[in-house]
Write a protein that holds these residues in place. Structure first.
Motif, mmCIF file in Angstrom:
data_model
loop_
_atom_site.group_PDB
_atom_site.id
_atom_site.type_symbol
_atom_site.label_atom_id
_atom_site.label_comp_id
_atom_site.label_asym_id
_atom_site.label_seq_id
_atom_site.Cartn_x
_atom_site.Cartn_y
_atom_site.Cartn_z
ATOM 1 N N LEU A 115 3.715 -2.654 2.604
ATOM 2 C CA LEU A 115 2.641 -3.232 1.787
ATOM 3 C C LEU A 115 2.325 -4.654 2.230
ATOM 4 N N GLU A 174 4.792 6.190 -2.919
ATOM 5 C CA GLU A 174 3.893 6.007 -4.055
ATOM 6 C C GLU A 174 4.730 5.587 -5.259
ATOM 7 N N ASP A 175 4.575 4.349 -5.693
ATOM 8 C CA ASP A 175 5.482 3.798 -6.693
ATOM 9 C C ASP A 175 4.702 3.094 -7.801
ATOM 10 N N GLU A 176 4.996 3.462 -9.030
ATOM 11 C CA GLU A 176 4.288 2.888 -10.172
ATOM 12 C C GLU A 176 4.582 1.399 -10.355
ATOM 13 N N GLU A 215 5.010 -0.786 -7.964
ATOM 14 C CA GLU A 215 4.142 -1.501 -7.041
ATOM 15 C C GLU A 215 2.722 -1.575 -7.593
ATOM 16 N N ARG A 216 2.250 -0.494 -8.196
ATOM 17 C CA ARG A 216 0.915 -0.486 -8.785
ATOM 18 C C ARG A 216 0.796 -1.575 -9.863
ATOM 19 N N TRP A 275 -0.451 -1.133 -3.977
ATOM 20 C CA TRP A 275 0.354 0.066 -3.915
ATOM 21 C C TRP A 275 -0.194 1.014 -2.843
ATOM 22 N N LYS A 298 -3.402 1.581 1.500
ATOM 23 C CA LYS A 298 -3.067 0.500 0.589
ATOM 24 C C LYS A 298 -4.213 0.217 -0.360
#
Length: 260
Positions: free
Chosen positions: A191, A217-219, A221-222, A227, A256
């Motif tokens: 990222l 895919e990580d919540e 990071e969102r 993310w 990204k």
């Protein structure tokens, strides 16, 4: 609810720098004595490199790639970058002369790998191609994205087996010290490297497509405003064993996203 993170892989010597230093030192010596011996092309039995390049070419034809800055993580002998250049920049700058000058960089934490990649590249350099490939020693987990001098972030980041090797290191070491695992550190670094909208194309033989998506895919990071989301996949021939269908490798493309 996001899928649970996969179980960590058991540590292996393939996750150690000593293993790769020794392997690439041998391949460098072999290349010095026989220039036609350019070293191992990883996942060649699955034709992964050609399939990755074909996937990128299709994105480029669609106008959804726009890759002027390309970074190869764990470049090995540099084979993937050379294949990507041959496909995406076969005519040099072509009709894109008025845009950002292309930059192709391969990095590896093994000095012997970089020496091999540079030597092979020098032996096979196409003087008519205006797009150079450069290589440098850089540690994916220990290095800073700023050290690679791409302030706007990379358009395209490539990985053919490097996440596999990192995952075979001591995956839980960071967690034992109340820090992130190497897989989480890896995702965070990707990222950091990518520009908003940049593409990340990764090939793995140790993780399934579902598992790669669970790692990338990580919540959390969102919630932090940047993310990765799955943006495509490469199809490989599948096999069936014991009633379960699978494949020897998988290649997944992520993009990204950033909060507005």
């Amino acid at each position: 609810m996001p899928p649970p993170k996969p179980a960590h892989l058991e540590p292996s010597e393939l996750g150690t720098k000593e293993y790769w230093d020794k392997l690439y030192a041998t391949e460098l010596a072999n290349h010095a004595s026989n220039p036609e011996d350019t070293g191992t092309v990883w996942f060649d039995d699955s034709d992964a490199e050609a399939k990755m390049v074909q996937f990128l070419a299709e994105l480029d034809d669609e106008g959804s790639l726009q890759a002027r800055t390309i970074l190869d993580l764990g470049c090995g002998n540099g084979s993937l970058l050379r294949a990507v250049r041959e496909e995406l920049f076969a005519e040099g700058l072509g009709e894109k002369e008025d845009t950002e000058t292309p930059r192709l960089l391969g990095v590896d934490y093994s000095e012997a790998s970089i020496s091999l990649a540079q030597s092979v590249n020098d032996d096979n350099e196409d003087e008519e191609n205006e797009v150079p490939i450069t290589f440098r020693v850089w540690d994916m987990l220990q290095g800073s994205a700023d050290d690679l001098d791409c302030p706007n972030g990379w358009d395209l980041v490539l990985d053919k087996g490097t996440f596999d090797a990192i995952s075979l290191g001591n995956s839980q070491e960071g967690q034992e010290h109340n820090g992130p695992s190497v897989e989480v550190q890896y995702r965070a670094q990707v990222l950091n490297l990518l520009r908003p909208g940049g593409k990340f194309l990764i090939t793995s033989c140790n993780w399934t497509e579902t598992e790669l998506c669970a790692w990338m895919e990580d919540e959390e990071e969102r919630a932090r405003g940047a993310w990765l989301v799955k943006a495509g996949r490469v199809a490989y021939p599948s096999f069936q064993f014991g009633g379960v269908q699978g494949q020897t490798v998988c290649t997944v493309c992520f993009e990204k996203k950033v909060a507005a």
